[in-house]
Design a protein around this motif. Sequence first.
Motif, short mmCIF file in Angstrom:
data_model
loop_
_atom_site.label_atom_id
_atom_site.label_comp_id
_atom_site.label_asym_id
_atom_site.label_seq_id
_atom_site.Cartn_x
_atom_site.Cartn_y
_atom_site.Cartn_z
N GLN A 79 0.85 -1.19 0.00
CA GLN A 79 0.00 0.00 0.00
C GLN A 79 0.89 1.24 0.00
OE1 GLN A 79 -3.74 0.03 1.95
NE2 GLN A 79 -3.52 -2.05 2.70
N PRO A 80 0.56 2.24 -0.83
CA PRO A 80 1.46 3.38 -1.04
C PRO A 80 1.96 4.06 0.23
CG PRO A 80 -0.34 3.47 -2.59
CD PRO A 80 -0.65 2.35 -1.65
N GLN A 81 1.08 4.24 1.23
CA GLN A 81 1.51 4.98 2.42
C GLN A 81 2.59 4.25 3.20
OE1 GLN A 81 -1.41 3.45 1.95
NE2 GLN A 81 -2.56 3.12 3.84
N VAL A 82 2.72 2.93 2.98
CA VAL A 82 3.74 2.18 3.71
C VAL A 82 5.14 2.54 3.22
CG1 VAL A 82 4.62 -0.15 4.12
CG2 VAL A 82 2.17 0.29 4.20
N LEU A 83 5.29 2.80 1.93
CA LEU A 83 6.60 3.14 1.40
C LEU A 83 7.12 4.45 1.97
CD1 LEU A 83 6.32 2.14 -2.37
CD2 LEU A 83 7.26 0.85 -0.47
N ILE A 120 -1.44 10.93 -1.90
CA ILE A 120 -1.90 12.31 -1.71
C ILE A 120 -0.86 13.30 -2.24
CG2 ILE A 120 -2.56 14.06 0.00
CD1 ILE A 120 -3.62 11.78 1.74
N ASP A 121 0.38 13.19 -1.78
CA ASP A 121 1.45 14.09 -2.19
C ASP A 121 2.31 13.38 -3.24
OD1 ASP A 121 3.63 15.75 -2.50
OD2 ASP A 121 3.75 16.28 -0.38
N TYR A 122 2.00 13.60 -4.50
CA TYR A 122 2.69 12.88 -5.57
C TYR A 122 4.15 13.31 -5.71
CZ TYR A 122 -1.45 10.45 -7.27
OH TYR A 122 -2.53 9.61 -7.37
N ASN A 123 4.44 14.58 -5.49
CA ASN A 123 5.82 15.05 -5.62
C ASN A 123 6.73 14.38 -4.60
OD1 ASN A 123 5.30 16.84 -7.76
ND2 ASN A 123 4.56 18.41 -6.35
N GLN A 124 6.26 14.29 -3.36
CA GLN A 124 7.03 13.61 -2.32
C GLN A 124 7.14 12.13 -2.62
OE1 GLN A 124 5.16 13.40 1.50
NE2 GLN A 124 7.00 12.71 2.56
N PHE A 125 6.05 11.53 -3.05
CA PHE A 125 6.04 10.09 -3.30
C PHE A 125 6.94 9.73 -4.47
CE2 PHE A 125 4.02 5.96 -4.26
CZ PHE A 125 4.12 5.40 -3.00
N GLU A 126 7.05 10.61 -5.45
CA GLU A 126 7.92 10.36 -6.59
C GLU A 126 9.38 10.24 -6.13
OE1 GLU A 126 8.68 12.23 -11.08
OE2 GLU A 126 7.48 13.30 -9.59
N LYS A 127 9.78 11.06 -5.16
CA LYS A 127 11.14 11.00 -4.62
C LYS A 127 11.36 9.69 -3.88
CE LYS A 127 11.42 16.02 -4.11
NZ LYS A 127 11.52 17.15 -3.14
N ILE A 128 10.34 9.25 -3.14
CA ILE A 128 10.43 7.99 -2.41
C ILE A 128 10.61 6.82 -3.38
CG2 ILE A 128 9.16 6.39 -0.93
CD1 ILE A 128 7.82 8.87 0.32
N ILE A 129 9.82 6.84 -4.46
CA ILE A 129 9.91 5.77 -5.46
C ILE A 129 11.29 5.75 -6.11
CG2 ILE A 129 9.07 5.04 -7.72
CD1 ILE A 129 7.23 4.30 -5.43
N ASP A 130 11.84 6.91 -6.39
CA ASP A 130 13.18 6.98 -6.99
C ASP A 130 14.22 6.35 -6.06
OD1 ASP A 130 12.32 8.18 -9.29
OD2 ASP A 130 12.72 10.22 -8.61
N VAL A 178 0.88 8.63 -14.45
CA VAL A 178 1.53 9.81 -15.01
C VAL A 178 2.67 10.28 -14.13
CG1 VAL A 178 1.20 12.23 -15.63
CG2 VAL A 178 -0.54 10.54 -16.25
N TYR A 179 2.46 10.32 -12.83
CA TYR A 179 3.45 10.86 -11.91
C TYR A 179 4.59 9.88 -11.62
CZ TYR A 179 1.31 15.30 -10.58
OH TYR A 179 0.83 16.59 -10.59
N LEU A 180 4.26 8.62 -11.42
CA LEU A 180 5.26 7.67 -10.95
C LEU A 180 5.99 6.94 -12.07
CD1 LEU A 180 3.49 6.12 -7.85
CD2 LEU A 180 4.83 8.21 -8.04
N LYS A 181 5.41 6.93 -13.28
CA LYS A 181 6.05 6.28 -14.43
C LYS A 181 6.55 4.87 -14.06
CE LYS A 181 7.60 10.81 -16.06
NZ LYS A 181 7.05 11.53 -14.90
#
Length: 295
Positions: A123-127, A162-172, A197-200
């Motif tokens: 689940q996304p919030q766990v990352l 919720i916060d895609y910009n922050q989550f994109e950094k986490i995914i990277d 779109v955001y996470l690619k």
Amino acid sequence: MNYNRLTTIINYLEFLKAKRGVFFQEFKKSEEFKGLMHPGKVKTVFQPILSLSKGDTIGFEILNRPQSTPSFPTTEKFYDYVGQSDNVFMLEGFLRNLSLERYSEQLRFANGYENQLVFLNIQPQVLADPAYRSGKTLELLAKYNLSPNQIVLELTEKEAVIDYNQFEKIIDNYRQQGFRIAVDDAGTGYNSLKTLVYLKPEIIKIDKSLIRNINDDPAKQYLVELLLEFAVQSKTEVIAEGIETLTELSYLQNLGVQLGQGYALGKPTPTLNKGYLPLTKSHIASRIPQLYKAK
């Protein structure tokens, strides 16, 4: 005691009385949840994911199914509850360890599965949780002789990002460690499309609701074609989930979908078993020239 304070206490007691049934149900769910946090209460199964052109099994999705209880008669109701509670981090840590341990156990008894991809539902919030990013996952992989390059973190959408910009950094951060990202249930709503779109992601998993009877539904066909076009432009692989019939399989093969998962290809089982690509009419037709050439 002044009058206003007394009134507040009386109102509060009346509120508790009116809500006692709701509070009891929540308490009951919490107790049943705690009771299920034990390896003996959870069944782990592995569902193969296949190449729709070659028939090779490229990996397995690990699925954990808790025992049925009065509050959680189905697996879906259990995970719906967890996604909206404060228990999500506890459960994810428990299931992450259980999944990798049981997968590793299967590798000891089966040959030819050492380099398969392993799909873990997250689940996304766990990352975003610091405890999850502290290197414990890498330690677990090392413990079970697995590589981050084999692991696909499959983001479910029980709770939206919720916060895609922050989550994109986490995914990277995860990508730099070698993990791959998949977005589950693609095409089912605004949030899943925004996530693409955001996470690619490296992998898009098209939801089974779009695959069901796709051969007879122009609207589903159009949506899947749009997702495939997006995938080509973004160099993303696509997995069609929930393939259950030969007609669905044949249509998806003709459409150019690369990978598939579903009962028609292989059911989830407690042991590692490669999937099987049944011959469809389109597959048979494509092989006829080769058969004549061989003669």
